[in-house]
Design a protein around this motif. Structure first.
Motif, mmCIF file in Angstrom:
data_model
loop_
_atom_site.group_PDB
_atom_site.id
_atom_site.type_symbol
_atom_site.label_atom_id
_atom_site.label_comp_id
_atom_site.label_asym_id
_atom_site.label_seq_id
_atom_site.Cartn_x
_atom_site.Cartn_y
_atom_site.Cartn_z
ATOM 1 N N LEU A 47 -2.833 13.715 8.907
ATOM 2 C CA LEU A 47 -2.303 12.879 7.529
ATOM 3 C C LEU A 47 -2.855 11.283 8.223
ATOM 4 O O LEU A 47 -3.039 11.224 9.326
ATOM 5 N N THR A 49 -1.750 7.214 8.018
ATOM 6 C CA THR A 49 -0.922 6.235 7.244
ATOM 7 C C THR A 49 -1.819 5.175 6.238
ATOM 8 O O THR A 49 -2.885 5.062 6.638
ATOM 9 N N ASP A 52 0.632 2.159 -0.768
ATOM 10 C CA ASP A 52 0.561 2.075 -2.180
ATOM 11 C C ASP A 52 0.480 0.683 -2.607
ATOM 12 O O ASP A 52 0.612 0.740 -3.694
ATOM 13 N N THR A 57 2.481 5.001 3.010
ATOM 14 C CA THR A 57 2.033 6.390 2.482
ATOM 15 C C THR A 57 1.418 7.151 3.530
ATOM 16 O O THR A 57 0.916 6.765 4.519
ATOM 17 N N THR A 59 -1.415 10.311 3.781
ATOM 18 C CA THR A 59 -2.393 11.145 2.905
ATOM 19 C C THR A 59 -3.164 11.775 3.729
ATOM 20 O O THR A 59 -3.503 11.735 4.813
ATOM 21 N N PRO A 68 -5.668 17.438 -2.119
ATOM 22 C CA PRO A 68 -5.327 16.160 -1.633
ATOM 23 C C PRO A 68 -3.506 15.781 -1.923
ATOM 24 O O PRO A 68 -3.213 16.184 -2.946
ATOM 25 N N THR A 70 -0.275 12.934 -1.144
ATOM 26 C CA THR A 70 -0.143 11.656 -0.822
ATOM 27 C C THR A 70 1.640 11.596 -0.745
ATOM 28 O O THR A 70 2.231 12.044 -1.662
ATOM 29 N N GLY A 72 4.808 9.332 -0.372
ATOM 30 C CA GLY A 72 5.557 7.981 -0.283
ATOM 31 C C GLY A 72 6.842 8.040 0.555
ATOM 32 O O GLY A 72 7.397 9.136 0.472
ATOM 33 N N ARG A 93 -3.601 13.858 -6.616
ATOM 34 C CA ARG A 93 -3.766 12.698 -7.098
ATOM 35 C C ARG A 93 -4.314 11.842 -6.054
ATOM 36 O O ARG A 93 -4.146 11.806 -4.966
#
Length: 94
Positions: A47, A49, A52, A57, A59, A68, A70, A72, A93
């Motif tokens: 992951l 950092t 958004d 976030t 990802t 993929p 993400t 929050g 997304r």
């Protein structure tokens, strides 16, 4: 994570009440402190950092699926930590 604070030209006039402070931490420093694997490792399920535009976030890829994802988050503080709590998870997304 250790945070050193250096205050300059600060005066309370002898009294304090309800003080606040703002701390900025670079994403790559947060990644290293949290043991997150970004960059090329993110493609292998690590992951990274980011933001958004409103919140922190995380990802990367969803496990072995390669999809993929993400996450929050919300942030809070305690006297000894910076808890990062998942608030939403978006899959597929970009």
């Amino acid at each position: 994570m250790d945070v050193d604070v250096h205050l300059r030209d600060v005066s309370t006039g002898g009294a304090t009440s309800g003080e606040t402070a703002t701390v900025a931490i670079a994403y790559d420093s947060l990644d290293r402190s949290a043991g997150l694997r970004g960059g090329a490792d993110a493609a292998m399920g690590g992951l990274k950092t980011g933001t958004d535009g409103t919140r922190l976030t995380l990802t990367g890829k969803a496990g072995g699926t390669g999809l993929p994802v993400t996450v929050g988050t919300t942030l809070s503080t305690t006297s000894h930590s910076l808890p990062v709590t998942p608030a939403s998870v978006l899959v597929l997304r970009v």
